[in-house]
Design a protein around this motif. Structure first.
Motif, PDB file in Angstrom:
ATOM      1  N   UNK A  47      42.821  22.329 -94.622  1.00  0.00           N
ATOM      2  CA  UNK A  47      41.740  22.902 -93.810  1.00  0.00           C
ATOM      3  C   UNK A  47      40.967  21.826 -93.051  1.00  0.00           C
ATOM      4  N   UNK A  48      40.920  20.617 -93.594  1.00  0.00           N
ATOM      5  CA  UNK A  48      40.164  19.540 -92.945  1.00  0.00           C
ATOM      6  C   UNK A  48      40.865  18.985 -91.712  1.00  0.00           C
ATOM      7  N   UNK A  49      42.046  19.526 -91.386  1.00  0.00           N
ATOM      8  CA  UNK A  49      42.662  19.181 -90.098  1.00  0.00           C
ATOM      9  C   UNK A  49      41.727  19.601 -88.963  1.00  0.00           C
ATOM     10  N   UNK A  50      40.917  20.641 -89.245  1.00  0.00           N
ATOM     11  CA  UNK A  50      39.939  21.135 -88.254  1.00  0.00           C
ATOM     12  C   UNK A  50      38.559  20.550 -88.548  1.00  0.00           C
ATOM     13  N   UNK A  51      38.525  19.249 -88.807  1.00  0.00           N
ATOM     14  CA  UNK A  51      37.279  18.585 -89.198  1.00  0.00           C
ATOM     15  C   UNK A  51      36.249  18.537 -88.087  1.00  0.00           C
ATOM     16  N   UNK A  52      36.660  18.847 -86.855  1.00  0.00           N
ATOM     17  CA  UNK A  52      35.696  18.852 -85.757  1.00  0.00           C
ATOM     18  C   UNK A  52      34.879  20.144 -85.728  1.00  0.00           C
ATOM     19  N   UNK A  53      35.271  21.118 -86.563  1.00  0.00           N
ATOM     20  CA  UNK A  53      34.566  22.394 -86.634  1.00  0.00           C
ATOM     21  C   UNK A  53      33.709  22.419 -87.897  1.00  0.00           C
ATOM     22  N   UNK A  54      32.409  22.553 -87.733  1.00  0.00           N
ATOM     23  CA  UNK A  54      31.493  22.472 -88.875  1.00  0.00           C
ATOM     24  C   UNK A  54      31.715  23.599 -89.881  1.00  0.00           C
ATOM     25  N   UNK A  55      31.980  24.828 -89.389  1.00  0.00           N
ATOM     26  CA  UNK A  55      32.152  25.983 -90.284  1.00  0.00           C
ATOM     27  C   UNK A  55      33.395  25.820 -91.152  1.00  0.00           C
ATOM     28  N   UNK A  56      34.526  25.425 -90.519  1.00  0.00           N
ATOM     29  CA  UNK A  56      35.761  25.232 -91.285  1.00  0.00           C
ATOM     30  C   UNK A  56      35.621  24.062 -92.256  1.00  0.00           C
ATOM     31  N   UNK A  57      34.914  23.028 -91.820  1.00  0.00           N
ATOM     32  CA  UNK A  57      34.678  21.873 -92.697  1.00  0.00           C
ATOM     33  C   UNK A  57      33.934  22.289 -93.960  1.00  0.00           C
ATOM     34  N   UNK A  58      32.856  23.040 -93.797  1.00  0.00           N
ATOM     35  CA  UNK A  58      32.075  23.489 -94.948  1.00  0.00           C
ATOM     36  C   UNK A  58      32.870  24.462 -95.817  1.00  0.00           C
ATOM     37  N   UNK A  59      33.712  25.278 -95.177  1.00  0.00           N
ATOM     38  CA  UNK A  59      34.573  26.189 -95.934  1.00  0.00           C
ATOM     39  C   UNK A  59      35.580  25.402 -96.773  1.00  0.00           C
ATOM     40  N   UNK A  60      36.134  24.325 -96.191  1.00  0.00           N
ATOM     41  CA  UNK A  60      37.105  23.493 -96.900  1.00  0.00           C
ATOM     42  C   UNK A  60      36.482  22.863 -98.144  1.00  0.00           C
TER      43      UNK A  60
END
Length: 397
Positions: A294-307
């Motif tokens: 999921x952290x492949x999308x580390x530029x997205x804050x929502x996905x980062x927090x979800x990860x």
């Protein structure tokens, strides 16, 4: 369990010490960010303390098994206070070398303290309360981590880095007071067995036990899978902050991961009623790999927090379950040496991961690195599950 005064002393002491530990860790990261531009060099400095802990691991195991646990906890707790003095000197003199002295001293203290604490818990609670105690202990440590990082962030706005370490010094001093209040009945018969001439071989005597109890060995191997994420945790947080150009994301990451961990540790008791120990350990090891992807999308804050929420929940279920396997199935007379061995193994892996992550972040970047880590984690989980089934190993007691 809640009528046991030792339980309250251990949990309260962990809360106070955790606040000191995490204010100090944030201070370390802030000091390194100011002085060292390279991720790899930061990783090398952080790894020096881990190396000292690895070298002291065999000695720690023998000392813990041949000594009173309370004495080991007190002496190593005092060592933590001494280490903070080195960091205060480092800040005053603007010296990386004094920081390295701090890292070595604090890690040496931890090498004795944490295995001794893990060996103490089965002595103060009943076997059927171990899962709850491990869960609550990890929950309290997580609350301290969230509160400590938040407190450190606020303090850095208004005060200097040195103030963080004065808080650490105070917290470690209070921990010593709480440790003095512990009442641990280790039993004369057990002490005599531990101190016998046949029990002075250090880690070498742990290996035959691991062979006799294959479930412990398999669980020990499985605990190394989350280390890929945890060993590089702080470097990943720093890089996400840089990618998103946000300093506030650091605090949010620690908060979301910590809250999810507490949720997992609270629910694992319910999950363990429905699921076998094997299912819990392998399923949530796989979830750690999902969090890495999921952290492949580390530029997205929502996905980062979800990860990080997925990671926290997975670890909150994984670690208390693994700890129960160790505490119940490993004979108590080997607890000190086994937990020191496990601690040393974790430190070796942390050091390898830390240096590897530092190099990867400089060479290929965060997003490629987390995909590589995710593939490795998922592959190892699958491989170990296949090996367990092939050798007919069961993790149930």
């Amino acid at each position: 369990m809640w009528k046991n005064r030792n339980v309250w002393i251990i949990l309260t002491g962990e809360m106070i010490a955790g606040l000191g530990l995490w204010t100090g860790i944030i201070g370390n990261l802030e000091f390194l960010q100011e002085k060292i531009p390279s991720n790899f060099v930061k990783a090398m400095i952080l790894s020096v303390g881990l190396l000292a802990g690895i070298l002291a691991g065999p000695l720690a195991g023998k000392v813990i098994d041949q000594s009173k646990k309370k004495s080991v906890l007190l002496i190593s707790g005092f060592g933590r206070m001494v280490s903070v003095v080195f960091m205060l000197i480092a800040i005053a003199t603007d010296s990386i070398w004094w920081m390295i002295a701090f890292m070595v001293c604090i890690q040496l203290s931890a090498t004795f303290y944490f295995p001794a604490l893990q060996a103490t818990i089965p002595l103060v609670v009943k076997d059927n309360d171990l899962l709850s105690m491990n869960g609550w202990h990890m929950n309290v440590a997580t609350i301290a981590r969230v509160a400590g990082t938040a407190l450190a962030g606020i303090m850095l706005v208004y005060w200097s880095i040195a103030s963080l370490y004065w808080i650490s010094m105070l917290a470690y001093g209070l921990l010593l007071l709480f440790t003095m209040m512990l009442r641990i009945d280790e039993g004369e018969g057990r002490e005599a067995q531990v101190k016998s001439p046949n029990n002075k071989g250090g880690f070498m005597e742990v290996f035959p036990v691991l062979k006799a109890y294959p479930a412990i060995g398999m669980t020990l191997i499985m605990t190394l899978i989350p280390v890929l994420f945890l060993g590089s945790f702080n470097l990943i947080v720093i890089n996400i902050s840089e990618i998103q150009d946000s300093s506030s994301i650091k605090g949010l990451i620690y908060t979301f991961e910590g809250m999810a961990f507490m949720l997992g540790a609270a629910f694992v008791k319910i999950i363990s009623i429905r699921w076998k120990t094997t299912t819990v350990i392998f399923f949530f090891a796989g979830m750690v790999a999902i969090a890495e992807f999921m952290l492949y999308f580390a530029d997205n804050a929502i996905i980062t927090l979800a990860a990080f929420s997925v990671l926290g929940f997975a670890l909150g279920c994984f670690y208390p379950t693994a700890m129960v396997v160790f505490q119940k199935q490993m004979p108590k007379e080997y607890h000190g040496r086994f937990f020191s061995f496990r601690n040393m193994l974790d430190r070796i892996m942390f050091q390898v991961v830390l240096l590897t992550a530092g190099a990867f972040l400089d060479i290929v970047g965060l997003q490629t690195m987390v995909v590589i880590f995710g593939v490795i984690s998922l592959s190892l989980t699958t491989l170990f599950f296949y090996q367990m089934k092939r050798r007919n190993i069961t993790l149930e007691q």
